[in-house]
Design a protein around this motif. Structure first.
Motif, PDB file in Angstrom:
ATOM      1  N   ALA A 233       0.826  -1.206   0.000  1.00 57.88           N
ATOM      2  CA  ALA A 233       0.000   0.000   0.000  1.00 57.88           C
ATOM      3  C   ALA A 233       0.861   1.258   0.000  1.00 57.88           C
ATOM      4  N   LEU A 234       1.904   1.278   0.830  1.00 60.39           N
ATOM      5  CA  LEU A 234       2.776   2.459   0.869  1.00 60.39           C
ATOM      6  C   LEU A 234       3.606   2.560  -0.404  1.00 60.39           C
ATOM      7  N   GLU A 235       4.001   1.437  -0.986  1.00 60.11           N
ATOM      8  CA  GLU A 235       4.691   1.484  -2.283  1.00 60.11           C
ATOM      9  C   GLU A 235       3.817   2.139  -3.345  1.00 60.11           C
ATOM     10  N   ARG A 236       2.554   1.731  -3.411  1.00 57.89           N
ATOM     11  CA  ARG A 236       1.655   2.302  -4.420  1.00 57.89           C
ATOM     12  C   ARG A 236       1.430   3.788  -4.175  1.00 57.89           C
ATOM     13  N   ALA A 237       1.224   4.167  -2.904  1.00 56.41           N
ATOM     14  CA  ALA A 237       1.010   5.586  -2.592  1.00 56.41           C
ATOM     15  C   ALA A 237       2.259   6.405  -2.924  1.00 56.41           C
ATOM     16  N   THR A 238       3.418   5.901  -2.559  1.00 55.39           N
ATOM     17  CA  THR A 238       4.670   6.609  -2.843  1.00 55.39           C
ATOM     18  C   THR A 238       4.872   6.748  -4.342  1.00 55.39           C
ATOM     19  N   ALA A 239       4.571   5.693  -5.099  1.00 56.02           N
ATOM     20  CA  ALA A 239       4.718   5.745  -6.552  1.00 56.02           C
ATOM     21  C   ALA A 239       3.836   6.821  -7.161  1.00 56.02           C
ATOM     22  N   ARG A 240       2.647   6.993  -6.636  1.00 52.86           N
ATOM     23  CA  ARG A 240       1.729   8.000  -7.178  1.00 52.86           C
ATOM     24  C   ARG A 240       2.265   9.419  -6.929  1.00 52.86           C
ATOM     25  N   PHE A 241       2.804   9.658  -5.731  1.00 52.25           N
ATOM     26  CA  PHE A 241       3.368  10.972  -5.451  1.00 52.25           C
ATOM     27  C   PHE A 241       4.672  11.188  -6.210  1.00 52.25           C
ATOM     28  N   GLU A 242       5.446  10.145  -6.352  1.00 55.23           N
ATOM     29  CA  GLU A 242       6.676  10.250  -7.133  1.00 55.23           C
ATOM     30  C   GLU A 242       6.357  10.616  -8.581  1.00 55.23           C
ATOM     31  N   ALA A 243       5.328  10.000  -9.143  1.00 47.39           N
ATOM     32  CA  ALA A 243       4.942  10.299 -10.521  1.00 47.39           C
ATOM     33  C   ALA A 243       4.504  11.756 -10.667  1.00 47.39           C
ATOM     34  N   LEU A 244       3.748  12.267  -9.699  1.00 45.26           N
ATOM     35  CA  LEU A 244       3.349  13.676  -9.733  1.00 45.26           C
ATOM     36  C   LEU A 244       4.566  14.591  -9.656  1.00 45.26           C
ATOM     37  N   SER A 245       5.511  14.253  -8.802  1.00 47.15           N
ATOM     38  CA  SER A 245       6.706  15.079  -8.663  1.00 47.15           C
ATOM     39  C   SER A 245       7.530  15.076  -9.947  1.00 47.15           C
ATOM     40  N   ARG A 246       7.627  13.915 -10.581  1.00 43.18           N
ATOM     41  CA  ARG A 246       8.393  13.841 -11.839  1.00 43.18           C
ATOM     42  C   ARG A 246       7.710  14.637 -12.943  1.00 43.18           C
ATOM     43  N   ALA A 247       6.386  14.629 -12.956  1.00 44.00           N
ATOM     44  CA  ALA A 247       5.652  15.321 -14.015  1.00 44.00           C
ATOM     45  C   ALA A 247       5.517  16.814 -13.771  1.00 44.00           C
ATOM     46  N   ARG A 248       5.340  17.215 -12.496  1.00 43.11           N
ATOM     47  CA  ARG A 248       4.962  18.600 -12.221  1.00 43.11           C
ATOM     48  C   ARG A 248       5.769  19.255 -11.110  1.00 43.11           C
ATOM     49  N   GLY A 249       6.659  18.501 -10.485  1.00 39.80           N
ATOM     50  CA  GLY A 249       7.400  19.021  -9.353  1.00 39.80           C
ATOM     51  C   GLY A 249       8.872  19.206  -9.656  1.00 39.80           C
ATOM     52  N   THR A 250       9.695  18.952  -8.667  1.00 42.62           N
ATOM     53  CA  THR A 250      11.128  19.181  -8.769  1.00 42.62           C
ATOM     54  C   THR A 250      11.884  18.016  -8.140  1.00 42.62           C
ATOM     55  N   ALA A 251      13.132  17.870  -8.530  1.00 42.44           N
ATOM     56  CA  ALA A 251      14.020  16.896  -7.897  1.00 42.44           C
ATOM     57  C   ALA A 251      14.644  17.512  -6.636  1.00 42.44           C
ATOM     58  N   PRO A 252      14.982  16.698  -5.639  1.00 41.76           N
ATOM     59  CA  PRO A 252      14.765  15.249  -5.544  1.00 41.76           C
ATOM     60  C   PRO A 252      13.275  14.946  -5.381  1.00 41.76           C
ATOM     61  N   HIS A 253      12.797  13.935  -6.088  1.00 44.54           N
ATOM     62  CA  HIS A 253      11.368  13.681  -6.136  1.00 44.54           C
ATOM     63  C   HIS A 253      10.824  13.101  -4.840  1.00 44.54           C
ATOM     64  N   ILE A 254      11.535  12.155  -4.265  1.00 45.51           N
ATOM     65  CA  ILE A 254      11.140  11.592  -2.971  1.00 45.51           C
ATOM     66  C   ILE A 254      12.390  11.381  -2.130  1.00 45.51           C
ATOM     67  N   ARG A 255      12.368  11.885  -0.938  1.00 42.37           N
ATOM     68  CA  ARG A 255      13.308  11.491   0.121  1.00 42.37           C
ATOM     69  C   ARG A 255      12.478  11.285   1.362  1.00 42.37           C
ATOM     70  N   MET A 256      12.601  10.101   1.982  1.00 41.49           N
ATOM     71  CA  MET A 256      11.741   9.900   3.147  1.00 41.49           C
ATOM     72  C   MET A 256      12.227   8.762   4.037  1.00 41.49           C
ATOM     73  N   THR A 257      11.959   8.965   5.309  1.00 38.31           N
ATOM     74  CA  THR A 257      11.801   7.858   6.242  1.00 38.31           C
ATOM     75  C   THR A 257      10.411   7.998   6.840  1.00 38.31           C
ATOM     76  N   VAL A 258       9.776   6.866   7.063  1.00 35.88           N
ATOM     77  CA  VAL A 258       8.411   6.834   7.575  1.00 35.88           C
ATOM     78  C   VAL A 258       8.350   5.814   8.703  1.00 35.88           C
ATOM     79  N   ALA A 259       7.590   6.115   9.735  1.00 37.75           N
ATOM     80  CA  ALA A 259       7.231   5.123  10.752  1.00 37.75           C
ATOM     81  C   ALA A 259       5.715   5.168  10.917  1.00 37.75           C
TER      82      ALA A 259
END
Length: 264
Positions: free
Chosen positions: A162-188
């Protein structure tokens, strides 16, 4: 970048992680050593589990080092599973609703990092949250949006996927409309029974994540930075890893969001 610390094991007072160690979370709120900013003064929060299914939650906007209520609470509250967080904003307002951890029913969630350029596509990110969860969209952070989308992707059934799919969706938005670095995270995050953690980035600069089993407390701390500088048995979690902590057991597996295409 924020700092956070979580614990699972035999019940301990929250101060054993939040305030007592030499490099406690409160100390990291003004003297962090393994992130871009040493100061994390844009609020703090706690989520803890006891006899009820839903976590207790305490969040405020003052710096953690100056809040006397926080220091009193961690001295008195004992828990077998808790999350604690100090915030350094990446652009959204300093408000209680933007402070971590976030909670939904039995789930609690906290995040360190960023979705690159989120301010440019926040409306698109919000639109990914189904109506069932959108009423719990209290703040404006990418972190809370990621949590609610992960819930909608099936966090109850398969937390990693579930978190992989959610992260992929936000990563795709960042690649299309945002800026690099697209995702950096630690989550608990936790369902009240297990503690889950992730370390991931789209570049080679994933935020740090450590864990350590304490024989004294019969529990495990999972943290952004080691709580004691003279303890040599802190283990660094590799980037691209999903962790499950339950009792003394640690399970690790690859965390690999599948890239998606979104029109720019």
């Amino acid at each position: 970048m924020c700092r956070w610390a979580a614990y699972i094991g035999k019940p301990i007072f929250l101060e054993e992680v939040v305030s007592r160690p030499r490099h406690s979370l409160i100390h990291q709120s003004q003297c962090a050593t393994e992130c871009k900013s040493a100061i994390n003064a844009d609020g703090f929060g706690l989520a803890w589990y006891d006899e009820r299914e839903e976590p207790g939650l305490f969040r405020d906007v003052s710096p953690a080092w100056s809040d006397c209520n926080l220091k009193s609470i961690v001295q008195q509250v004992r828990s077998r599973l808790f999350l604690s967080h100090v915030r350094a904003s990446t652009g959204t307002a300093t408000s209680r609703n933007n402070c971590h951890p976030f909670a939904f029913r039995n789930w609690s969630f906290m995040h360190n990092g960023q979705v690159g350029g989120f301010e440019h596509f926040r409306r698109c990110g919000d639109m990914m949250i189904p109506d069932e969860y959108y009423a719990d969209r209290r703040g404006a952070t990418d972190s809370e949006a990621l949590f609610l989308v992960a819930l909608s992707e099936g966090l109850d059934h398969d937390p990693c996927a579930a978190l992989e799919r959610a992260t992929a969706r936000f990563e795709a938005l960042s690649r299309a409309r945002g800026t690099a670095p697209h995702i950096r995270m630690t989550v608990a995050f936790s369902d009240g029974r297990r503690l889950y953690a992730v370390r991931y980035a789209t570049d080679d600069k994933a935020p740090t994540l450590y864990h350590r089993w304490s024989k004294t407390h019969q529990g495990r701390a999972v943290v952004s930075e080691p709580l004691e500088t003279d303890e040599k048995d802190w283990q660094l979690v590799p980037a691209g890893t999903f962790c499950t902590f339950e009792g003394a057991r640690v399970d690790m597996k690859p965390f690999i969001p599948q890239q998606q295409e979104i029109a720019a």
